[in-house]
Design a protein around this motif. Structure first.
Motif, short mmCIF file in Angstrom:
data_model
loop_
_atom_site.label_atom_id
_atom_site.label_comp_id
_atom_site.label_asym_id
_atom_site.label_seq_id
_atom_site.Cartn_x
_atom_site.Cartn_y
_atom_site.Cartn_z
N ALA A 157 0.82 -1.22 0.00
CA ALA A 157 0.00 0.00 0.00
C ALA A 157 0.85 1.27 0.00
CB ALA A 157 -0.92 0.00 1.22
N ASN A 158 1.98 1.25 0.71
CA ASN A 158 2.82 2.44 0.79
C ASN A 158 3.51 2.74 -0.54
OD1 ASN A 158 2.14 2.97 3.45
ND2 ASN A 158 3.86 1.79 4.28
N LEU A 159 3.88 1.68 -1.27
CA LEU A 159 4.49 1.89 -2.58
C LEU A 159 3.45 2.30 -3.62
CD1 LEU A 159 7.06 -1.05 -2.88
CD2 LEU A 159 7.51 1.34 -2.32
N MET A 160 2.24 1.81 -3.46
CA MET A 160 1.17 2.14 -4.41
C MET A 160 0.82 3.63 -4.36
SD MET A 160 -1.30 -1.20 -3.94
CE MET A 160 -2.63 -0.48 -4.91
N LYS A 161 1.10 4.29 -3.25
CA LYS A 161 0.79 5.71 -3.13
C LYS A 161 1.72 6.59 -3.97
CE LYS A 161 -0.61 5.18 1.72
NZ LYS A 161 -0.25 5.54 3.12
N LEU A 162 2.89 6.05 -4.26
CA LEU A 162 3.91 6.86 -4.91
C LEU A 162 3.66 7.02 -6.40
CD1 LEU A 162 7.11 5.35 -3.25
CD2 LEU A 162 5.97 7.47 -2.66
N ARG A 163 3.98 8.21 -6.90
CA ARG A 163 3.96 8.40 -8.34
C ARG A 163 5.18 7.72 -8.95
NH1 ARG A 163 3.30 14.61 -9.68
NH2 ARG A 163 4.42 14.85 -7.71
N LYS A 164 4.98 7.05 -10.06
CA LYS A 164 6.06 6.31 -10.71
C LYS A 164 6.79 7.21 -11.71
CE LYS A 164 3.79 1.78 -10.44
NZ LYS A 164 2.50 2.23 -9.86
N VAL A 165 8.09 7.00 -11.80
CA VAL A 165 8.91 7.71 -12.77
C VAL A 165 9.79 6.71 -13.51
CG1 VAL A 165 8.95 9.90 -11.51
CG2 VAL A 165 10.72 8.18 -11.04
N HIS A 166 10.24 7.12 -14.69
CA HIS A 166 11.19 6.31 -15.44
C HIS A 166 12.32 7.21 -15.92
CE1 HIS A 166 8.24 7.70 -18.56
NE2 HIS A 166 9.37 8.02 -19.18
N LEU A 167 13.43 6.60 -16.28
CA LEU A 167 14.55 7.36 -16.80
C LEU A 167 14.12 8.09 -18.08
CD1 LEU A 167 17.43 4.76 -16.31
CD2 LEU A 167 16.88 6.72 -14.85
N SER A 168 14.55 9.33 -18.21
CA SER A 168 14.11 10.14 -19.34
C SER A 168 14.78 9.73 -20.64
CB SER A 168 14.39 11.62 -19.06
OG SER A 168 13.77 12.02 -17.85
N ASN A 169 15.90 9.06 -20.55
CA ASN A 169 16.64 8.62 -21.73
C ASN A 169 16.79 7.09 -21.70
OD1 ASN A 169 17.40 11.38 -22.74
ND2 ASN A 169 18.42 11.43 -20.75
N THR A 170 17.08 6.53 -22.85
CA THR A 170 17.30 5.08 -22.95
C THR A 170 18.80 4.80 -22.89
OG1 THR A 170 15.32 4.80 -24.29
CG2 THR A 170 16.92 3.02 -24.33
N TYR A 171 19.18 3.84 -22.06
CA TYR A 171 20.60 3.54 -21.87
C TYR A 171 20.86 2.06 -22.14
CZ TYR A 171 20.36 7.96 -19.29
OH TYR A 171 20.15 9.27 -18.92
N ASN A 172 22.08 1.78 -22.54
CA ASN A 172 22.53 0.39 -22.69
C ASN A 172 23.12 -0.09 -21.38
OD1 ASN A 172 21.88 0.25 -25.48
ND2 ASN A 172 23.80 1.33 -25.96
N THR A 173 22.77 -1.29 -20.99
CA THR A 173 23.30 -1.82 -19.74
C THR A 173 24.72 -2.35 -19.92
OG1 THR A 173 22.90 -3.38 -17.90
CG2 THR A 173 22.38 -4.15 -20.12
N HIS A 174 25.50 -2.29 -18.88
CA HIS A 174 26.84 -2.87 -18.84
C HIS A 174 26.87 -4.05 -17.85
CE1 HIS A 174 28.54 0.42 -21.23
NE2 HIS A 174 27.75 1.20 -20.54
N TYR A 175 25.68 -4.49 -17.46
CA TYR A 175 25.57 -5.60 -16.51
C TYR A 175 25.93 -6.90 -17.22
CZ TYR A 175 23.57 -7.94 -12.38
OH TYR A 175 23.37 -8.67 -11.22
N TRP A 176 26.52 -7.81 -16.49
CA TRP A 176 27.03 -9.04 -17.07
C TRP A 176 26.02 -10.18 -17.03
CZ3 TRP A 176 28.84 -6.36 -12.91
CH2 TRP A 176 28.56 -6.88 -11.64
N ARG A 177 24.93 -10.03 -16.31
CA ARG A 177 23.93 -11.10 -16.24
C ARG A 177 22.97 -10.99 -17.42
NH1 ARG A 177 23.85 -13.83 -11.36
NH2 ARG A 177 25.01 -12.86 -9.67
N TRP A 178 22.69 -12.12 -18.05
CA TRP A 178 21.82 -12.12 -19.22
C TRP A 178 20.36 -12.08 -18.78
CZ3 TRP A 178 18.06 -15.56 -21.06
CH2 TRP A 178 17.63 -15.32 -22.37
N HIS A 179 19.54 -11.37 -19.55
CA HIS A 179 18.10 -11.35 -19.31
C HIS A 179 17.39 -11.24 -20.66
CE1 HIS A 179 17.57 -7.10 -20.35
NE2 HIS A 179 18.67 -6.86 -19.68
N ASN A 180 16.10 -11.54 -20.68
CA ASN A 180 15.32 -11.44 -21.90
C ASN A 180 14.21 -10.40 -21.77
OD1 ASN A 180 13.73 -12.77 -20.10
ND2 ASN A 180 13.18 -14.48 -21.45
#
Length: 352
Positions: A206-229
């Motif tokens: 409930a406490n997280l649901m109260k918050l307004r959501k934001v996203h990064l304004s730009n698109t970035y490439n990850t440098h993380y080494w773990r694979w995801h789909n």
């Protein structure tokens, strides 16, 4: 004329993003994976770099970047012994300063949670879950450990400002806002440290649901080494914190310039603070380099590379998905092993 100005602005913005990305690549490539630090015992286990249980940094102070060391010195000196730094002098580094208070909600295994890097680097002392507010506080909220998510239903400390000042970094099509559009309001940024496939917490709490959501304004490439789909544009938690801090600090500085209040914060200060933010990725850089070196030693493609991603996809496509299940079983085994170790440690603590 407006079109020309808009195109000029977009061109300048694109150039800055490219320069920032190039600097980040050079920074991460500066870690060669050959630098080793002695392992130390912490929380009844042998650790390297930092302790994933208590978030204690385990490397010598003299190897840390100056902005990190300076921040930790200011933090350690708090209270009656608080020190005042003349960071206007050319030879005095500015401590790493976040443009917001950071709350990291941990809902993942600690061994793969990169948000802990920010806690370990930016906090100090035995109570390593919260740091000084004047440099941007860092608070860890461990859901699995029973920590309660705070009630964010509050207004700004300024009674004139009636809008909420805490935001949840969680991309949501049609719902989340670009983070730079609300940067001037932001006092607290809440970041979930969890898998992309395990993001239901913000829809259940409930406490997280109260918050307004934001996203990064730009698109970035990850440098993380773990694979995801999960698709392009998905970055690790510590990368998201870095990019968010960069975007918010830029917008807050622009607002400062346009305000009528007398400003002692100079362009040099702003550039120094933005430059310092890259050290949020110091632990990330060391772990990334070690992972790449291990892959090279074992004759495997570089993690995160196109070849490595194709290999991961091929494992899934093998007959009966046997290979993928085998790898998945190994991952489950690691999880169970870690849980058994944590339960054992909790049992030892209760005995004492």
């Amino acid at each position: 004329m407006q079109t020309i100005r808009k195109n000029l602005y977009m061109s300048q913005k694109s150039s800055k993003l490219e320069a920032d990305e190039q600097r980040l690549v050079e920074y991460l490539n500066s870690f060669d994976g050959k630098t080793s630090f002695p392992r130390r015992t912490c929380c009844n286990s042998s650790r390297s770099l930092y302790c994933k249980e208590c978030c204690r940094l385990l490397v010598p102070d003299d190897v840390l970047p100056d902005p990190i060391s300076m921040r930790r010195e200011v933090k350690d000196a708090g209270g009656d012994n608080e020190i005042t730094l003349d960071t206007t002098a050319d030879n005095i580094p500015r401590p790493l300063r976040l443009p917001f208070n950071l709350h990291i909600v941990l809902d993942d295994r600690r061994c793969s949670a990169t948000g802990l890097h920010a806690v370990a680097l930016l906090n100090s002392g035995e109570e390593n879950h919260k740091s000084a507010d004047d440099l941007g506080s860092v608070t860890l909220i461990d859901v699995a450990n029973g920590d309660d998510i705070p009630n964010y239903d509050y207004k700004s400390i300024d009674p004139i400002e009636q809008s909420e000042t805490a935001f949840l970094l969680f991309p949501s099509p049609g719902e989340s806002l670009p983070i730079d559009s609300v940067a001037h309001q932001m006092e607290t940024l809440v970041v979930l440290d969890c898998k992309w496939t395990k993001s239901s917490l913000c829809r259940k709490n409930a406490n997280l649901m109260k918050l307004r959501k934001v996203h990064l304004s730009n698109t970035y490439n990850t440098h993380y080494w773990r694979w995801h789909n999960a698709g392009d544009g998905c970055v690790s938690t510590i990368e998201a914190i870095y990019y968010a801090a960069m975007e918010v600090s830029e917008q807050k500085y622009k607002q400062l310039l346009s305000s009528e209040d007398q400003c002692t914060f100079t362009l040099q200060d702003h550039l120094a603070d933005q430059s310092n933010l890259i050290h949020l990725l110091w632990l990330f850089g060391h772990q990334r380099a070690a992972t790449f070196q291990a892959a090279n030693r074992d004759g495997k493609p570089a993690p995160g590379s196109a070849e490595a991603k194709e290999l991961a996809r091929a494992l899934r496509k093998q007959s009966g998905e046997y290979a993928w299940r085998s790898e998945r079983n190994k991952e489950i085994g690691k999880i169970l092993k870690e849980e058994c170790r944590r339960m054992k440690e909790l049992g030892l603590k209760k005995k004492h």
